[in-house]
Design a protein around this motif. Structure first.
Motif, PDB file in Angstrom:
ATOM      1  N   GLU A   1       8.325  -1.601   4.922  1.00  0.00           N
ATOM      2  CA  GLU A   1       7.299  -2.266   5.732  1.00  0.00           C
ATOM      3  C   GLU A   1       7.087  -1.529   7.052  1.00  0.00           C
ATOM      4  OE1 GLU A   1       8.821  -6.204   5.990  1.00  0.00           O
ATOM      5  OE2 GLU A   1       7.845  -6.871   4.123  1.00  0.00           O
ATOM      6  N   ALA A   2       8.183  -1.073   7.654  1.00  0.00           N
ATOM      7  CA  ALA A   2       8.054  -0.341   8.916  1.00  0.00           C
ATOM      8  C   ALA A   2       7.354   0.994   8.703  1.00  0.00           C
ATOM      9  CB  ALA A   2       9.435  -0.113   9.530  1.00  0.00           C
ATOM     10  N   ALA A   3       7.665   1.678   7.598  1.00  0.00           N
ATOM     11  CA  ALA A   3       7.010   2.954   7.297  1.00  0.00           C
ATOM     12  C   ALA A   3       5.522   2.752   7.049  1.00  0.00           C
ATOM     13  CB  ALA A   3       7.673   3.608   6.090  1.00  0.00           C
ATOM     14  N   ALA A   4       5.167   1.638   6.431  1.00  0.00           N
ATOM     15  CA  ALA A   4       3.759   1.351   6.142  1.00  0.00           C
ATOM     16  C   ALA A   4       2.954   1.144   7.413  1.00  0.00           C
ATOM     17  CB  ALA A   4       3.652   0.126   5.243  1.00  0.00           C
ATOM     18  N   ARG A   5       3.626   0.717   8.498  1.00  0.00           N
ATOM     19  CA  ARG A   5       2.915   0.497   9.765  1.00  0.00           C
ATOM     20  C   ARG A   5       2.692   1.797  10.530  1.00  0.00           C
ATOM     21  NH1 ARG A   5       6.418  -4.095   9.805  1.00  0.00           N
ATOM     22  NH2 ARG A   5       7.891  -3.034  11.186  1.00  0.00           N
TER      23      ARG A   5
ATOM     24  N   HIS B   1      12.254   7.731  -2.939  1.00  0.00           N
ATOM     25  CA  HIS B   1      12.775   7.147  -1.708  1.00  0.00           C
ATOM     26  C   HIS B   1      13.516   5.864  -2.062  1.00  0.00           C
ATOM     27  CE1 HIS B   1      11.371   9.384   1.785  1.00  0.00           C
ATOM     28  NE2 HIS B   1      10.223   9.596   1.168  1.00  0.00           N
ATOM     29  N   VAL B   2      14.758   5.751  -1.630  1.00  0.00           N
ATOM     30  CA  VAL B   2      15.510   4.512  -1.807  1.00  0.00           C
ATOM     31  C   VAL B   2      15.364   3.721  -0.511  1.00  0.00           C
ATOM     32  CG1 VAL B   2      17.725   3.490  -2.403  1.00  0.00           C
ATOM     33  CG2 VAL B   2      17.117   5.738  -3.313  1.00  0.00           C
ATOM     34  N   LEU B   3      14.578   2.652  -0.560  1.00  0.00           N
ATOM     35  CA  LEU B   3      14.159   1.952   0.653  1.00  0.00           C
ATOM     36  C   LEU B   3      14.540   0.480   0.612  1.00  0.00           C
ATOM     37  CD1 LEU B   3      10.493   3.306   0.659  1.00  0.00           C
ATOM     38  CD2 LEU B   3      12.357   4.150   2.104  1.00  0.00           C
ATOM     39  N   THR B   4      14.943  -0.033   1.744  1.00  0.00           N
ATOM     40  CA  THR B   4      14.982  -1.483   1.882  1.00  0.00           C
ATOM     41  C   THR B   4      13.555  -1.970   2.088  1.00  0.00           C
ATOM     42  OG1 THR B   4      15.216  -1.418   4.285  1.00  0.00           O
ATOM     43  CG2 THR B   4      17.257  -1.358   2.990  1.00  0.00           C
ATOM     44  N   VAL B   5      13.331  -3.244   1.879  1.00  0.00           N
ATOM     45  CA  VAL B   5      12.002  -3.796   2.119  1.00  0.00           C
ATOM     46  C   VAL B   5      11.611  -3.599   3.584  1.00  0.00           C
ATOM     47  CG1 VAL B   5      10.656  -5.930   2.183  1.00  0.00           C
ATOM     48  CG2 VAL B   5      12.151  -5.457   0.234  1.00  0.00           C
TER      49      VAL B   5
ATOM     50  N   ARG C   1       0.812  -1.212   0.000  1.00  0.00           N
ATOM     51  CA  ARG C   1       0.000   0.000   0.000  1.00  0.00           C
ATOM     52  C   ARG C   1       0.846   1.263   0.000  1.00  0.00           C
ATOM     53  NH1 ARG C   1      -1.169   3.052   4.164  1.00  0.00           N
ATOM     54  NH2 ARG C   1      -0.524   1.428   5.640  1.00  0.00           N
ATOM     55  N   LEU C   2       1.883   1.314   0.827  1.00  0.00           N
ATOM     56  CA  LEU C   2       2.700   2.512   0.929  1.00  0.00           C
ATOM     57  C   LEU C   2       3.327   2.877  -0.415  1.00  0.00           C
ATOM     58  CD1 LEU C   2       4.148   4.712   2.635  1.00  0.00           C
ATOM     59  CD2 LEU C   2       6.010   3.062   2.928  1.00  0.00           C
ATOM     60  N   LEU C   3       3.800   1.888  -1.155  1.00  0.00           N
ATOM     61  CA  LEU C   3       4.452   2.169  -2.431  1.00  0.00           C
ATOM     62  C   LEU C   3       3.471   2.787  -3.417  1.00  0.00           C
ATOM     63  CD1 LEU C   3       6.697  -1.004  -2.864  1.00  0.00           C
ATOM     64  CD2 LEU C   3       7.108   1.076  -1.533  1.00  0.00           C
ATOM     65  N   LYS C   4       2.219   2.312  -3.400  1.00  0.00           N
ATOM     66  CA  LYS C   4       1.197   2.887  -4.271  1.00  0.00           C
ATOM     67  C   LYS C   4       0.871   4.315  -3.856  1.00  0.00           C
ATOM     68  CE  LYS C   4      -1.006  -1.531  -5.442  1.00  0.00           C
ATOM     69  NZ  LYS C   4      -2.259  -2.335  -5.351  1.00  0.00           N
ATOM     70  N   GLU C   5       0.827   4.560  -2.555  1.00  0.00           N
ATOM     71  CA  GLU C   5       0.528   5.903  -2.080  1.00  0.00           C
ATOM     72  C   GLU C   5       1.643   6.875  -2.450  1.00  0.00           C
ATOM     73  OE1 GLU C   5      -0.144   5.567   2.080  1.00  0.00           O
ATOM     74  OE2 GLU C   5      -2.142   4.664   1.858  1.00  0.00           O
TER      75      GLU C   5
ATOM     76  N   THR D   1      17.053   6.750   4.861  1.00  0.00           N
ATOM     77  CA  THR D   1      16.064   7.371   5.731  1.00  0.00           C
ATOM     78  C   THR D   1      15.514   6.358   6.735  1.00  0.00           C
ATOM     79  OG1 THR D   1      14.425   6.937   4.006  1.00  0.00           O
ATOM     80  CG2 THR D   1      15.335   9.150   4.117  1.00  0.00           C
ATOM     81  N   ARG D   2      15.053   6.874   7.856  1.00  0.00           N
ATOM     82  CA  ARG D   2      14.380   6.046   8.843  1.00  0.00           C
ATOM     83  C   ARG D   2      12.910   5.915   8.466  1.00  0.00           C
ATOM     84  NH1 ARG D   2      16.807  10.035  11.277  1.00  0.00           N
ATOM     85  NH2 ARG D   2      14.843  10.949  11.993  1.00  0.00           N
ATOM     86  N   PRO D   3      12.224   4.869   8.921  1.00  0.00           N
ATOM     87  CA  PRO D   3      10.816   4.689   8.546  1.00  0.00           C
ATOM     88  C   PRO D   3       9.946   5.901   8.839  1.00  0.00           C
ATOM     89  CG  PRO D   3      11.649   2.698   9.574  1.00  0.00           C
ATOM     90  CD  PRO D   3      12.734   3.723   9.723  1.00  0.00           C
ATOM     91  N   GLU D   4      10.180   6.553   9.988  1.00  0.00           N
ATOM     92  CA  GLU D   4       9.342   7.692  10.349  1.00  0.00           C
ATOM     93  C   GLU D   4       9.599   8.915   9.477  1.00  0.00           C
ATOM     94  OE1 GLU D   4      12.827   7.567  13.323  1.00  0.00           O
ATOM     95  OE2 GLU D   4      11.499   6.158  12.283  1.00  0.00           O
ATOM     96  N   GLN D   5      10.717   8.929   8.740  1.00  0.00           N
ATOM     97  CA  GLN D   5      11.006  10.062   7.860  1.00  0.00           C
ATOM     98  C   GLN D   5      10.260   9.974   6.526  1.00  0.00           C
ATOM     99  OE1 GLN D   5      15.436   9.633   8.052  1.00  0.00           O
ATOM    100  NE2 GLN D   5      15.390  11.852   8.194  1.00  0.00           N
TER     101      GLN D   5
END
Length: 296
Positions: A249-253, A241-245, A2-6, A226-230
């Motif tokens: 996932e943490a940002a999506a929560r 955003h260059v993100l690890t999986v 969901r986060l990636l789509k948003e 970046t940190r998930p909260e950022q």
């Protein structure tokens, strides 16, 4: 996810920070919604080629760092390394990564002039970014003069916000002033906002407009480490955003996105950096030190 789509709906490209595996599951990453990939240093050309192929139809890019071991302070050495890397991968949506030190910035012009897409890495300050934008513009102008298809040529700049925040936070923690603790984690966001402002003001000039009319893509801004909260606080058009999986996932929560957080926020960013400077923490100087520590 969901986060990636948003993020994509807000004009932000989610990029996958591939891990140090010999055969990363690039197809799985693309199917999850990642629209770009940063490959780990040393990945085989065949793996990088497969990653490029997986994103080519959607217009995505793959970033892969070059290595100019014997000439890191020589722009020609970086251009030569980029040329070898581009030839080995042989895909138009490859972005060859070079550092945003003096030699690397000069190499941007040479790479783009030859039709080689390029990512400038480790940008920590507005001064650096202005120099990168100048090099990108000059390189695209030279490419246009040589008949290169500008629409197929990518240019990107990445800022390691995690490293910048970590170093600024460490300096704040050493201060006896208790109020300084309230300034933790402000340098990265403020810098991102000023970088975004710099890009938008620069792209409005006549020379960039002329390049856009010839099909040139606007240069991308990438946020890394970046940190998930950022993640929700770094949202605006033509950024990534260059993100690890795990980070995704943490940002999506966490809390959802709240629209554009960068455009028109430069005055807030200037105030945030001024408050840091009042406590003898100059974020731009910290960025310059981080760059020198990595590349001399």
């Amino acid at each position: 996810m969901r986060l990636l789509k948003e993020l994509a709906a807000e004009g932000v490209s989610p990029w996958w920070a591939a891990g140090p595996w010999e055969q990363p599951p690039v197809l799985d990453a693309v199917s999850c919604g990642f629209r770009g990939i940063r490959m780990p240093f040393g990945a085989p050309n065949g793996v990088v080629r497969a990653a490029c192929d997986s994103l080519r139809e959607s217009g995505g890019f793959v970033a892969f760092a070059a290595a100019a071991f014997d000439g890191g302070d020589d722009p020609a050495a970086w251009v030569a390394a980029a040329r070898v890397l581009r030839s080995g991968v042989d895909r138009p949506n490859l972005l060859v990564g070079v550092p945003a030190n003096r030699a690397g910035i000069d190499a941007v012009t040479g790479c783009l002039a030859e039709g080689i897409g390029v990512e400038s890495t480790c940008v920590f300050s507005v001064r650096q970014y202005r120099a990168v934008l100048d090099a990108q513009r000059t390189g695209l102008e030279l490419a246009r003069a040589r008949g290169v298809d500008l629409a197929a040529l990518g240019a990107a700049t990445s800022c390691d916000l995690g490293a910048l925040d970590a170093e600024v936070n460490a300096r704040l923690d050493r201060l006896s002033d208790g109020a300084a603790s309230g300034l933790r984690d402000t340098a990265g966001l403020a810098t991102a906002r000023l970088l975004y402002r710099t890009r938008e003001m620069t792209l409005a000039c006549e020379r960039w407009q002329s390049l856009r009319e010839c099909g040139a893509r606007p240069p991308m801004l990438l946020w890394s480490q970046t940190r998930p909260e950022q993640v929700p606080s770094l949202v605006s058009w033509n950024t990534a955003h260059v993100l690890t999986v795990e980070t995704a996932e943490a940002a999506a929560r966490g809390h959802g996105l709240q629209g554009d957080t960068l455009m028109g926020r430069h005055e807030q960013a200037t105030r945030a950096l001024r408050l840091l400077a009042e406590r003898d923490v100059d974020a731009e100087a910290v960025g310059e030190e981080l760059l020198r520590a990595r590349f001399g």
